[in-house]
Design a protein around this motif. Structure first.
Motif, PDB file in Angstrom:
ATOM      1  N   PRO A  35      -4.704   0.550  -4.058  1.00  0.00           N
ATOM      2  CA  PRO A  35      -4.694  -0.122  -5.358  1.00  0.00           C
ATOM      3  C   PRO A  35      -3.631   0.454  -6.290  1.00  0.00           C
ATOM      4  CG  PRO A  35      -6.596   1.325  -5.160  1.00  0.00           C
ATOM      5  CD  PRO A  35      -5.938   1.294  -3.813  1.00  0.00           C
ATOM      6  N   PRO A  36      -3.288  -0.287  -7.341  1.00  0.00           N
ATOM      7  CA  PRO A  36      -2.390   0.246  -8.355  1.00  0.00           C
ATOM      8  C   PRO A  36      -2.904   1.599  -8.830  1.00  0.00           C
ATOM      9  CG  PRO A  36      -2.984  -2.023  -8.881  1.00  0.00           C
ATOM     10  CD  PRO A  36      -3.830  -1.613  -7.712  1.00  0.00           C
ATOM     11  N   GLY A  37      -2.040   2.587  -8.897  1.00  0.00           N
ATOM     12  CA  GLY A  37      -2.463   3.895  -9.404  1.00  0.00           C
ATOM     13  C   GLY A  37      -3.118   4.788  -8.375  1.00  0.00           C
ATOM     14  N   ALA A  38      -3.204   4.337  -7.124  1.00  0.00           N
ATOM     15  CA  ALA A  38      -3.837   5.174  -6.092  1.00  0.00           C
ATOM     16  C   ALA A  38      -2.996   6.400  -5.773  1.00  0.00           C
ATOM     17  CB  ALA A  38      -4.065   4.358  -4.818  1.00  0.00           C
ATOM     18  N   GLY A  39      -1.691   6.328  -6.111  1.00  0.00           N
ATOM     19  CA  GLY A  39      -0.806   7.462  -5.823  1.00  0.00           C
ATOM     20  C   GLY A  39       0.193   7.167  -4.723  1.00  0.00           C
ATOM     21  N   LYS A  40       0.442   5.895  -4.456  1.00  0.00           N
ATOM     22  CA  LYS A  40       1.375   5.522  -3.376  1.00  0.00           C
ATOM     23  C   LYS A  40       2.764   6.109  -3.643  1.00  0.00           C
ATOM     24  CE  LYS A  40       0.723   1.048  -3.986  1.00  0.00           C
ATOM     25  NZ  LYS A  40      -0.211   1.104  -5.126  1.00  0.00           N
ATOM     26  N   GLY A  41       3.289   5.831  -4.840  1.00  0.00           N
ATOM     27  CA  GLY A  41       4.626   6.329  -5.170  1.00  0.00           C
ATOM     28  C   GLY A  41       4.681   7.845  -5.165  1.00  0.00           C
TER      29      GLY A  41
ATOM     30  N   LEU B  83       7.034   1.746   3.977  1.00  0.00           N
ATOM     31  CA  LEU B  83       6.970   0.633   3.028  1.00  0.00           C
ATOM     32  C   LEU B  83       5.838   0.898   2.038  1.00  0.00           C
ATOM     33  CD1 LEU B  83       7.484  -2.443   5.388  1.00  0.00           C
ATOM     34  CD2 LEU B  83       9.016  -1.699   3.537  1.00  0.00           C
ATOM     35  N   ASP B  84       6.182   0.977   0.752  1.00  0.00           N
ATOM     36  CA  ASP B  84       5.200   1.208  -0.323  1.00  0.00           C
ATOM     37  C   ASP B  84       5.089  -0.080  -1.136  1.00  0.00           C
ATOM     38  OD1 ASP B  84       4.159   1.706  -2.867  1.00  0.00           O
ATOM     39  OD2 ASP B  84       5.500   3.382  -3.319  1.00  0.00           O
ATOM     40  N   GLY B  85       3.917  -0.735  -1.043  1.00  0.00           N
ATOM     41  CA  GLY B  85       3.708  -1.953  -1.838  1.00  0.00           C
ATOM     42  C   GLY B  85       4.096  -3.226  -1.122  1.00  0.00           C
ATOM     43  N   TYR B  86       4.359  -3.144   0.148  1.00  0.00           N
ATOM     44  CA  TYR B  86       4.694  -4.310   0.972  1.00  0.00           C
ATOM     45  C   TYR B  86       4.209  -4.055   2.382  1.00  0.00           C
ATOM     46  CZ  TYR B  86       7.302  -8.073   3.226  1.00  0.00           C
ATOM     47  OH  TYR B  86       7.624  -9.199   3.954  1.00  0.00           O
ATOM     48  N   PRO B  87       3.585  -4.998   3.077  1.00  0.00           N
ATOM     49  CA  PRO B  87       3.207  -6.326   2.597  1.00  0.00           C
ATOM     50  C   PRO B  87       2.006  -6.272   1.661  1.00  0.00           C
ATOM     51  CG  PRO B  87       2.496  -6.030   4.875  1.00  0.00           C
ATOM     52  CD  PRO B  87       3.247  -4.795   4.499  1.00  0.00           C
ATOM     53  N   ARG B  88       1.855  -7.322   0.858  1.00  0.00           N
ATOM     54  CA  ARG B  88       0.831  -7.321  -0.182  1.00  0.00           C
ATOM     55  C   ARG B  88      -0.081  -8.530  -0.083  1.00  0.00           C
ATOM     56  NH1 ARG B  88       2.875  -3.795  -4.405  1.00  0.00           N
ATOM     57  NH2 ARG B  88       1.490  -3.782  -6.178  1.00  0.00           N
ATOM     58  N   ASN B  89       0.160  -9.387   0.880  1.00  0.00           N
ATOM     59  CA  ASN B  89      -0.759 -10.492   1.173  1.00  0.00           C
ATOM     60  C   ASN B  89      -0.547 -10.870   2.643  1.00  0.00           C
ATOM     61  OD1 ASN B  89       1.455 -12.283   1.388  1.00  0.00           O
ATOM     62  ND2 ASN B  89       1.370 -12.764  -0.806  1.00  0.00           N
ATOM     63  N   LEU B  90      -1.417 -11.764   3.148  1.00  0.00           N
ATOM     64  CA  LEU B  90      -1.365 -12.054   4.585  1.00  0.00           C
ATOM     65  C   LEU B  90      -0.085 -12.784   4.986  1.00  0.00           C
ATOM     66  CD1 LEU B  90      -5.129 -12.940   5.152  1.00  0.00           C
ATOM     67  CD2 LEU B  90      -3.907 -10.911   6.010  1.00  0.00           C
ATOM     68  N   ASP B  91       0.458 -13.590   4.081  1.00  0.00           N
ATOM     69  CA  ASP B  91       1.718 -14.265   4.417  1.00  0.00           C
ATOM     70  C   ASP B  91       2.851 -13.247   4.543  1.00  0.00           C
ATOM     71  OD1 ASP B  91       0.595 -16.756   4.580  1.00  0.00           O
ATOM     72  OD2 ASP B  91       1.062 -17.316   2.517  1.00  0.00           O
ATOM     73  N   GLN B  92       2.815 -12.206   3.724  1.00  0.00           N
ATOM     74  CA  GLN B  92       3.844 -11.161   3.852  1.00  0.00           C
ATOM     75  C   GLN B  92       3.668 -10.384   5.154  1.00  0.00           C
ATOM     76  OE1 GLN B  92       4.177  -8.744   0.284  1.00  0.00           O
ATOM     77  NE2 GLN B  92       4.602 -10.528  -1.009  1.00  0.00           N
ATOM     78  N   VAL B  93       2.423 -10.240   5.618  1.00  0.00           N
ATOM     79  CA  VAL B  93       2.209  -9.603   6.937  1.00  0.00           C
ATOM     80  C   VAL B  93       2.908 -10.436   8.014  1.00  0.00           C
ATOM     81  CG1 VAL B  93       0.485  -9.001   8.689  1.00  0.00           C
ATOM     82  CG2 VAL B  93       0.021  -8.511   6.275  1.00  0.00           C
TER      83      VAL B  93
ATOM     84  N   VAL C  26      -0.701   2.290   9.372  1.00  0.00           N
ATOM     85  CA  VAL C  26      -0.903   1.835   7.993  1.00  0.00           C
ATOM     86  C   VAL C  26      -1.822   2.847   7.324  1.00  0.00           C
ATOM     87  CG1 VAL C  26      -1.863  -0.003   6.531  1.00  0.00           C
ATOM     88  CG2 VAL C  26      -0.660  -0.591   8.666  1.00  0.00           C
ATOM     89  N   VAL C  27      -1.316   3.511   6.298  1.00  0.00           N
ATOM     90  CA  VAL C  27      -2.125   4.494   5.570  1.00  0.00           C
ATOM     91  C   VAL C  27      -2.728   3.807   4.351  1.00  0.00           C
ATOM     92  CG1 VAL C  27      -2.134   6.675   4.316  1.00  0.00           C
ATOM     93  CG2 VAL C  27      -0.666   6.403   6.334  1.00  0.00           C
ATOM     94  N   GLU C  28      -4.062   3.754   4.341  1.00  0.00           N
ATOM     95  CA  GLU C  28      -4.760   3.193   3.175  1.00  0.00           C
ATOM     96  C   GLU C  28      -5.177   4.340   2.260  1.00  0.00           C
ATOM     97  OE1 GLU C  28      -8.889   0.969   1.793  1.00  0.00           O
ATOM     98  OE2 GLU C  28      -8.749   1.838   3.807  1.00  0.00           O
ATOM     99  N   LEU C  29      -4.672   4.303   1.034  1.00  0.00           N
ATOM    100  CA  LEU C  29      -5.029   5.318   0.045  1.00  0.00           C
ATOM    101  C   LEU C  29      -6.151   4.733  -0.808  1.00  0.00           C
ATOM    102  CD1 LEU C  29      -3.817   8.092  -0.362  1.00  0.00           C
ATOM    103  CD2 LEU C  29      -2.119   7.087  -1.886  1.00  0.00           C
ATOM    104  N   GLN C  30      -7.325   5.368  -0.754  1.00  0.00           N
ATOM    105  CA  GLN C  30      -8.487   4.800  -1.446  1.00  0.00           C
ATOM    106  C   GLN C  30      -8.706   5.484  -2.797  1.00  0.00           C
ATOM    107  OE1 GLN C  30     -11.425   5.694   1.581  1.00  0.00           O
ATOM    108  NE2 GLN C  30     -11.302   3.612   2.389  1.00  0.00           N
ATOM    109  N   ALA C  31      -9.000   4.682  -3.820  1.00  0.00           N
ATOM    110  CA  ALA C  31      -9.313   5.252  -5.139  1.00  0.00           C
ATOM    111  C   ALA C  31     -10.147   4.240  -5.926  1.00  0.00           C
ATOM    112  CB  ALA C  31      -8.036   5.589  -5.900  1.00  0.00           C
ATOM    113  N   ASP C  32     -11.134   4.751  -6.676  1.00  0.00           N
ATOM    114  CA  ASP C  32     -12.010   3.875  -7.460  1.00  0.00           C
ATOM    115  C   ASP C  32     -11.239   3.222  -8.602  1.00  0.00           C
ATOM    116  OD1 ASP C  32     -13.994   4.888  -5.898  1.00  0.00           O
ATOM    117  OD2 ASP C  32     -14.629   6.392  -7.376  1.00  0.00           O
TER     118      ASP C  32
END
Ligand code: AP5
Length: 191
Positions: free
Chosen positions: A10-16, A85-95, A110-116
């Protein structure tokens, strides 16, 4: 030790925040579609103006524009052996678009960074005070989170179906999260 890696969360999870360290460790370029759009916006070119008209509202930039930008970036020499890739793909069509770009040699992990949601809102409001990013108002942050849950989360299921997802807790200090990503990648990739 190259790898083709997607960082999602999610936004703010710390991807960047985490992307640079991962990219350095594996010797690959970190490619952030958000950063690419912001660079174009700063340059005030046509793509930048178009992208800003969506991102300022927390909406996704149209796929045709985003996919073409990513394809061009992945065509550069430094991405030939691997990339993050940070922030891409972001929907199934982009996949699907990325599948077409990469062909048989698709992504490795694919690394999923989880945050509330509550934590990421607080982080992004903090960043708003420091950096004044145009899409870091509370209203737009909450909309970006909604877009994430509705549109981006399904890509995690899609890649999980291919056995490619490792999930990491994004809460904790920056160093703790970096260490957790490092451990998870070493387990998954064996390197
Ligand atoms: P993008 O730039 O990708 O934004 P985002 O996904 O909302 O992610 P953020 O950059 O806000 O958060 P982050 O997870 O990178 O966290 P960060 O490390 O910065 O996209 C922006 C827009 O561009 C989109 O809304 C869309 O319009 C467009 N766009 C981009 N990609 C697109 C695509 N594929 N298709 C269509 N449109 C697209 O950290 C956040 C804050 O938290 C920082 O202040 C940081 O210092 C702090 N922090 C990080 N980690 C920690 C920690 N462990 N503890 C405490 N604080 C921390």
């Amino acid at each position: 030790m190259s790898v083709r890696l997607i960082l999602v969360g999610p936004p703010g999870a710390g991807k960047g925040t985490q992307a640079a360290g991962i990219a350095e460790r594996y010797g690959i370029p970190a490619i952030s579609t958000g950063d690419l759009f912001r660079a174009h916006a700063k340059a005030q070119d046509e793509l930048g103006r178009l992208a800003a008209s969506y991102s300022e509202k927390g909406e996704l930039v149209p796929d045709s524009v985003t996919n073409q930008m990513v394809e061009e970036r992945l065509g550069e020499a430094d991405a030939a052996a691997g990339f993050l890739l940070d922030g891409y793909p972001r929907n199934l069509d982009q996949v699907s678009a990325l599948d077409a770009m990469l062909g048989e040699k698709n992504v490795d992990v694919v690394v999923e960074l989880q945050a509330d949601d509550d934590v990421v809102v607080q982080r992004l409001l903090g960043r708003a005070q420091e950096q004044g990013r145009a899409d870091d108002t509370e209203e737009v942050i909450r909309h970006r989170i909604e877009v994430y849950h509705a549109t981006t989360k399904p890509i995690i299921d899609a890649y999980a179906g291919r056995g490619l997802v490792v999930s990491v807790n994004g809460l904790g200090t920056v160093e703790e999260v970096a260490a957790a990503i490092d451990d998870a990648l070493r387990d998954f990739l064996g390197r």
